[in-house]
Design a protein around this motif. Structure first.
Motif, PDB file in Angstrom:
ATOM      1  N   VAL A  97       0.841  -1.204   0.000  1.00  0.00           N
ATOM      2  CA  VAL A  97       0.000   0.000   0.000  1.00  0.00           C
ATOM      3  C   VAL A  97       0.874   1.250   0.000  1.00  0.00           C
ATOM      4  N   VAL A  98       1.915   1.253   0.839  1.00  0.00           N
ATOM      5  CA  VAL A  98       2.832   2.402   0.861  1.00  0.00           C
ATOM      6  C   VAL A  98       3.458   2.605  -0.510  1.00  0.00           C
ATOM      7  N   ALA A  99       3.920   1.527  -1.141  1.00  0.00           N
ATOM      8  CA  ALA A  99       4.545   1.629  -2.462  1.00  0.00           C
ATOM      9  C   ALA A  99       3.551   2.194  -3.483  1.00  0.00           C
ATOM     10  N   ASN A 100       2.304   1.716  -3.451  1.00  0.00           N
ATOM     11  CA  ASN A 100       1.289   2.217  -4.379  1.00  0.00           C
ATOM     12  C   ASN A 100       0.996   3.699  -4.154  1.00  0.00           C
ATOM     13  N   LEU A 101       0.867   4.087  -2.881  1.00  0.00           N
ATOM     14  CA  LEU A 101       0.569   5.484  -2.570  1.00  0.00           C
ATOM     15  C   LEU A 101       1.737   6.396  -2.923  1.00  0.00           C
ATOM     16  N   GLU A 102       2.960   5.932  -2.676  1.00  0.00           N
ATOM     17  CA  GLU A 102       4.132   6.730  -3.061  1.00  0.00           C
ATOM     18  C   GLU A 102       4.199   6.906  -4.570  1.00  0.00           C
ATOM     19  N   ALA A 103       3.797   5.883  -5.323  1.00  0.00           N
ATOM     20  CA  ALA A 103       3.794   5.996  -6.778  1.00  0.00           C
ATOM     21  C   ALA A 103       2.801   7.050  -7.246  1.00  0.00           C
ATOM     22  N   ASP A 104       1.684   7.178  -6.529  1.00  0.00           N
ATOM     23  CA  ASP A 104       0.656   8.148  -6.908  1.00  0.00           C
ATOM     24  C   ASP A 104       0.910   9.549  -6.338  1.00  0.00           C
ATOM     25  N   TYR A 105       1.411   9.609  -5.104  1.00  0.00           N
ATOM     26  CA  TYR A 105       1.442  10.876  -4.382  1.00  0.00           C
ATOM     27  C   TYR A 105       2.837  11.332  -3.972  1.00  0.00           C
ATOM     28  N   GLY A 106       3.852  10.530  -4.179  1.00  0.00           N
ATOM     29  CA  GLY A 106       5.184  10.875  -3.697  1.00  0.00           C
ATOM     30  C   GLY A 106       5.340  10.462  -2.240  1.00  0.00           C
ATOM     31  N   SER A 107       6.400  10.931  -1.601  1.00  0.00           N
ATOM     32  CA  SER A 107       6.681  10.580  -0.216  1.00  0.00           C
ATOM     33  C   SER A 107       5.509  10.929   0.700  1.00  0.00           C
ATOM     34  N   LEU A 108       5.149  10.008   1.571  1.00  0.00           N
ATOM     35  CA  LEU A 108       4.075  10.247   2.531  1.00  0.00           C
ATOM     36  C   LEU A 108       4.577  10.915   3.806  1.00  0.00           C
ATOM     37  N   VAL A 109       5.893  11.115   3.920  1.00  0.00           N
ATOM     38  CA  VAL A 109       6.455  11.704   5.139  1.00  0.00           C
ATOM     39  C   VAL A 109       7.233  12.989   4.842  1.00  0.00           C
ATOM     40  N   TYR A 110       7.030  13.569   3.668  1.00  0.00           N
ATOM     41  CA  TYR A 110       7.733  14.802   3.313  1.00  0.00           C
ATOM     42  C   TYR A 110       7.237  15.943   4.193  1.00  0.00           C
ATOM     43  N   GLU A 111       8.180  16.699   4.745  1.00  0.00           N
ATOM     44  CA  GLU A 111       7.842  17.839   5.596  1.00  0.00           C
ATOM     45  C   GLU A 111       8.633  19.059   5.149  1.00  0.00           C
ATOM     46  N   GLU A 112       7.992  20.222   5.237  1.00  0.00           N
ATOM     47  CA  GLU A 112       8.609  21.462   4.780  1.00  0.00           C
ATOM     48  C   GLU A 112       8.318  22.567   5.795  1.00  0.00           C
ATOM     49  N   THR A 330      -5.699   5.805   5.046  1.00  0.00           N
ATOM     50  CA  THR A 330      -4.884   6.816   4.370  1.00  0.00           C
ATOM     51  C   THR A 330      -5.136   6.793   2.866  1.00  0.00           C
ATOM     52  N   ALA A 331      -5.296   5.600   2.305  1.00  0.00           N
ATOM     53  CA  ALA A 331      -5.530   5.484   0.863  1.00  0.00           C
ATOM     54  C   ALA A 331      -6.804   6.195   0.448  1.00  0.00           C
ATOM     55  N   THR A 332      -7.875   6.050   1.218  1.00  0.00           N
ATOM     56  CA  THR A 332      -9.134   6.708   0.862  1.00  0.00           C
ATOM     57  C   THR A 332      -9.088   8.201   1.185  1.00  0.00           C
ATOM     58  N   TRP A 333      -8.375   8.543   2.242  1.00  0.00           N
ATOM     59  CA  TRP A 333      -8.174   9.949   2.634  1.00  0.00           C
ATOM     60  C   TRP A 333      -7.472  10.706   1.519  1.00  0.00           C
ATOM     61  N   LEU A 334      -6.418  10.111   0.977  1.00  0.00           N
ATOM     62  CA  LEU A 334      -5.627  10.782  -0.055  1.00  0.00           C
ATOM     63  C   LEU A 334      -6.372  10.906  -1.381  1.00  0.00           C
ATOM     64  N   VAL A 335      -7.112   9.873  -1.759  1.00  0.00           N
ATOM     65  CA  VAL A 335      -7.769   9.914  -3.056  1.00  0.00           C
ATOM     66  C   VAL A 335      -8.833  10.997  -3.106  1.00  0.00           C
ATOM     67  N   ARG A 336      -9.332  11.412  -1.937  1.00  0.00           N
ATOM     68  CA  ARG A 336     -10.347  12.460  -1.881  1.00  0.00           C
ATOM     69  C   ARG A 336      -9.768  13.832  -1.555  1.00  0.00           C
ATOM     70  N   SER A 337      -8.528  13.908  -1.225  1.00  0.00           N
ATOM     71  CA  SER A 337      -7.975  15.177  -0.770  1.00  0.00           C
ATOM     72  C   SER A 337      -7.774  16.183  -1.889  1.00  0.00           C
ATOM     73  N   ALA A 338      -7.569  15.705  -3.127  1.00  0.00           N
ATOM     74  CA  ALA A 338      -7.356  16.568  -4.286  1.00  0.00           C
ATOM     75  C   ALA A 338      -6.105  17.444  -4.149  1.00  0.00           C
ATOM     76  N   LEU A 339      -5.169  16.983  -3.309  1.00  0.00           N
ATOM     77  CA  LEU A 339      -3.975  17.791  -3.063  1.00  0.00           C
ATOM     78  C   LEU A 339      -2.836  17.492  -4.026  1.00  0.00           C
ATOM     79  N   LYS A 340      -2.970  16.398  -4.802  1.00  0.00           N
ATOM     80  CA  LYS A 340      -1.840  15.993  -5.637  1.00  0.00           C
ATOM     81  C   LYS A 340      -1.983  16.408  -7.100  1.00  0.00           C
ATOM     82  N   VAL A 341      -2.989  17.210  -7.406  1.00  0.00           N
ATOM     83  CA  VAL A 341      -3.120  17.715  -8.768  1.00  0.00           C
ATOM     84  C   VAL A 341      -2.336  19.019  -8.860  1.00  0.00           C
ATOM     85  N   GLN A 342      -1.148  18.976  -9.416  1.00  0.00           N
ATOM     86  CA  GLN A 342      -0.246  20.120  -9.440  1.00  0.00           C
ATOM     87  C   GLN A 342      -0.554  21.072 -10.595  1.00  0.00           C
ATOM     88  N   GLU A 343      -0.160  22.318 -10.429  1.00  0.00           N
ATOM     89  CA  GLU A 343      -0.274  23.284 -11.512  1.00  0.00           C
ATOM     90  C   GLU A 343       0.635  22.862 -12.670  1.00  0.00           C
TER      91      GLU A 343
END
Length: 343
Positions: A97-112, A330-343
């Motif tokens: 699941v982590v590998a699949n989510l990282e493929a779709d969304y990038g690192s799940l632990v990235y902090e800025e 987390t998988a369902t949370w992310l798919v609905r967040s709409a945060l990974k559609v970049q400009e």
């Protein structure tokens, strides 16, 4: 299904209270992280969201949930179907699941981190949590719009953490701050009932939000009344006592974590010992940061102390099960967040 703007959160620890005699003084502990900045994102419409694909199969909407999800009625929440049934299979399933989510969304632990410098916390609203109806309520005067917004903040956290693991978090606070975006704190003497606080600012960085929510939950997991004997002051404690927390039971998660990774200390590169700079602050913060990475990254090989800290959690079958449940949400949370559609 509602779409959510997820709180971007990071933390600066504010530890208050935990006097030597708990019989005389209520214990108050606040854990938080410094404010952070979202990457460039844009919202998508509901129609566009329904066209999103997972990393494995195209998904179809069935009533409330997609075809590869289950509906948890009592929480009004969708969760990915868990495809594991024992310790070993749940580790492997979680890694996939982590590998699949990282493929779709990038690192799940990235902090800025980008703290604004405006220190302090201004409380805006306090709520009680009704776990039966999965709602928050207050006697304060708040508009319907504010209540809906704050309800979404709570729900964005409660979606990720199964109800059975968070029932003692029965108060919710929303605040303004330029340097704190979330915290957990005790609100009774003996570690049973807890408060979750969230910054009112809606900043969108999904990975930071995930790390924050799971980090704060890990504080509750490791510091509640099943882990610490809040009736015992320091002078009567015959096990691990941490001044900002209390007297841990000998079989507490943090007791073992401390003895293994903090009691003797160590020397070497910081990155070989800690998953983040914030983890260096205290054993409690190291535990919570490491737990978040345990959940949101694949199982490591254990080549250094940092990786050994993540493997520590795999020694507990109940935590492996919890990891699987959180990842499914987390998988369902992310798919609905709409945060990974970049400009």
């Amino acid at each position: 299904m509602r779409l959510f703007h997820f709180l971007l959160v990071a933390f600066v620890v504010l530890l208050v209270g935990c006097e030597e005699s708990v019989e005389e003084n209520p214990v108050v502990m606040i854990y938080a992280k410094p404010a952070i900045e979202a990457s460039s994102v844009k919202e998508v419409s509901e129609d566009e969201l329904l066209e999103l694909e997972t990393s494995s199969d195209e998904i179809e909407l069935l009533n409330v949930c997609y075809s590869n999800e289950i509906y948890i009625e009592k929480e009004n929440t969708c969760s990915l179907k868990m495809e594991c049934n024992d310790y070993s299979s749940c580790i492997e399933w979680g890694n996939q699941v982590v590998a699949n989510l990282e493929a779709d969304y990038g690192s799940l632990v990235y902090e800025e981190s980008v703290a604004t410098g405006n220190e302090g916390i201004t409380l805006l609203a306090s709520y009680n949590v009704d776990h039966e109806r999965e709602k928050i309520y207050t006697e304060q005067e708040v508009t319907d719009e504010v209540l809906e917004y704050h309800s979404n903040l709570w729900y964005s956290f409660s979606w990720l953490i199964p109800e059975e693991y968070r029932k003692e978090i029965n108060q919710f606070e929303v605040f303004e701050s330029g340097d704190t975006l979330a915290y957990v704190s005790l609100h009774d003497r003996y570690g049973r009932f807890w408060t979750l606080g969230m910054n009112n600012e809606d900043i969108e960085l999904a990975s930071e939000t995930l790390v924050t929510y799971i980090h704060e939950f890990a504080h509750f997991l490791s510091l509640n009344q099943s882990q610490i004997d809040y009736w015992v002051p320091q002078e009567r404690c015959d096990s691990l006592f941490l001044k900002d927390s209390g007297c841990f039971y000998k079989n507490a998660y943090l007791s073992d974590f401390y003895k293994r990774f903090w009691e003797q200390g160590g020397h070497g590169k910081v990155e070989d010992f800690y998953v983040s700079k914030y983890a260096m602050y205290s054993p409690e913060e190291d535990f919570s940061e490491s737990f978040a990475h345990f959940v949101l990254t694949k199982a490591p090989s254990g080549q250094n102390i940092r990786e050994q800290k993540l493997l520590f959690f795999y020694e507990y079958e109940e935590l492996v099960q919890l990891r699987s449940e959180i990842l499914a949400r987390t998988a369902t949370w992310l798919v609905r967040s709409a945060l990974k559609v970049q400009e």
